[in-house]
Design an enzyme around this catalytic site. Structure first.
Site, PDB file in Angstrom:
ATOM      1  N   ASP A   1       0.863  -1.169   0.000  1.00 21.63           N
ATOM      2  CA  ASP A   1       0.000   0.000   0.000  1.00 21.63           C
ATOM      3  C   ASP A   1       0.914   1.238   0.000  1.00 21.63           C
ATOM      4  O   ASP A   1       2.085   1.152   0.370  1.00 21.63           O
ATOM      5  CB  ASP A   1      -0.867  -0.023   1.263  1.00 21.63           C
ATOM      6  CG  ASP A   1      -1.618   1.257   1.473  1.00 21.63           C
ATOM      7  OD1 ASP A   1      -2.395   1.646   0.588  1.00 21.63           O
ATOM      8  OD2 ASP A   1      -1.399   1.894   2.525  1.00 21.63           O
TER       9      ASP A   1
ATOM     10  N   ASP B   1      -0.203   5.116   0.845  1.00 22.95           N
ATOM     11  CA  ASP B   1      -0.450   6.085   1.909  1.00 22.95           C
ATOM     12  C   ASP B   1      -0.433   5.429   3.284  1.00 22.95           C
ATOM     13  O   ASP B   1      -1.205   4.513   3.559  1.00 22.95           O
ATOM     14  CB  ASP B   1      -1.805   6.771   1.692  1.00 22.95           C
ATOM     15  CG  ASP B   1      -1.781   7.693   0.488  1.00 22.95           C
ATOM     16  OD1 ASP B   1      -1.038   8.680   0.512  1.00 22.95           O
ATOM     17  OD2 ASP B   1      -2.504   7.406  -0.487  1.00 22.95           O
TER      18      ASP B   1
END
Length: 215
Positions: free
Chosen positions: A9, A11
């Protein structure tokens, strides 16, 4: 089955951008005489619904707001807060170790390519990744679409791929796609429930990649 690929991922996982985004929204709410309830933030963190949800909530306190006028202001404040941000501690060591082991690498983010790609370049880590999958081209988390697209782009099977996430929504997405998922919460998400994750690490420095892969 040996691990052949890693999917990260963006953020909050590769870089703690979520702290800056949260601070920006908190400032906007205070400017309008209200406090942003963290429960509302946690309900949408890691999805594609953050901005609409924040504007909808803000409108309850300030019905006359103009979201289109506020949007560039909040965006500029986020970029100001991110100017000195680097990758999370230990991330570069993970990426170097993965490259040394010839693992395939991808990013799977609910954010848009217009957000993720420039940040990867600015952080100096764009060159590590074989593929970058973003929410403007795929259904956002917690839907598994981003992870399924990452597997397809890497030519990897779910059983030989590990996902790294910082939110429960992200963990749900990775597990729905059949991946092993390592949760690495940040300061914003560390209090959330990561019961679905296969492993929870307090940071990337807590366990080297080699030790993680040998489990």
């Amino acid at each position: 089955m040996p691990t052949r690929a890693l999917v990260f991922d963006f953020d909050g996982t590769l870089a703690d951008t979520e702290s800056a985004v949260l601070q920006s929204w908190q400032e906007v709410f205070r400017e309008h005489g209200a406090e942003l309830p963290l429960a509302a933030w946690y309900a949408v963190i890691g999805t594609q619904h953050t901005t609409p949800a924040m504007f909808a909530l803000l409108a309850e306190h300030a019905p006359d707001i103009d979201p289109e006028a506020l949007r560039p202001v909040t965006k500029a404040r986020v970029y100001e807060l991110l100017e000195s941000l680097g990758p999370r501690e230990g991330v570069r060591e993970y990426l170097d170790a993965a490259r040394d082991r010839h693992l395939k690498l991808a990013v799977a983010s609910s954010s848009s390519g217009g957000w993720v790609l420039p940040h990867l370049e600015r952080l100096g880590i764009a060159g590590y990744f074989d593929a970058v999958l973003t929410g403007d081209r795929h259904r956002a988390k917690p839907d598994p679409d981003l992870y399924l697209a990452a597997l397809d782009a890497l030519g990897a099977d779910a059983g030989e791929t590990i996902a790294f996430e910082d939110t429960p929504h992200g963990v749900t997405s990775a597990k729905a796609a059949g991946l092993t998922c390592v949760a690495v919460p940040n300061a914003i998400t560390e209090s959330l429930d990561f019961g679905q994750a296969d492993i929870v690490l307090p940071s990337f420095t807590a366990k080297p990649l080699e030790a993680l892969l040998s489990r």
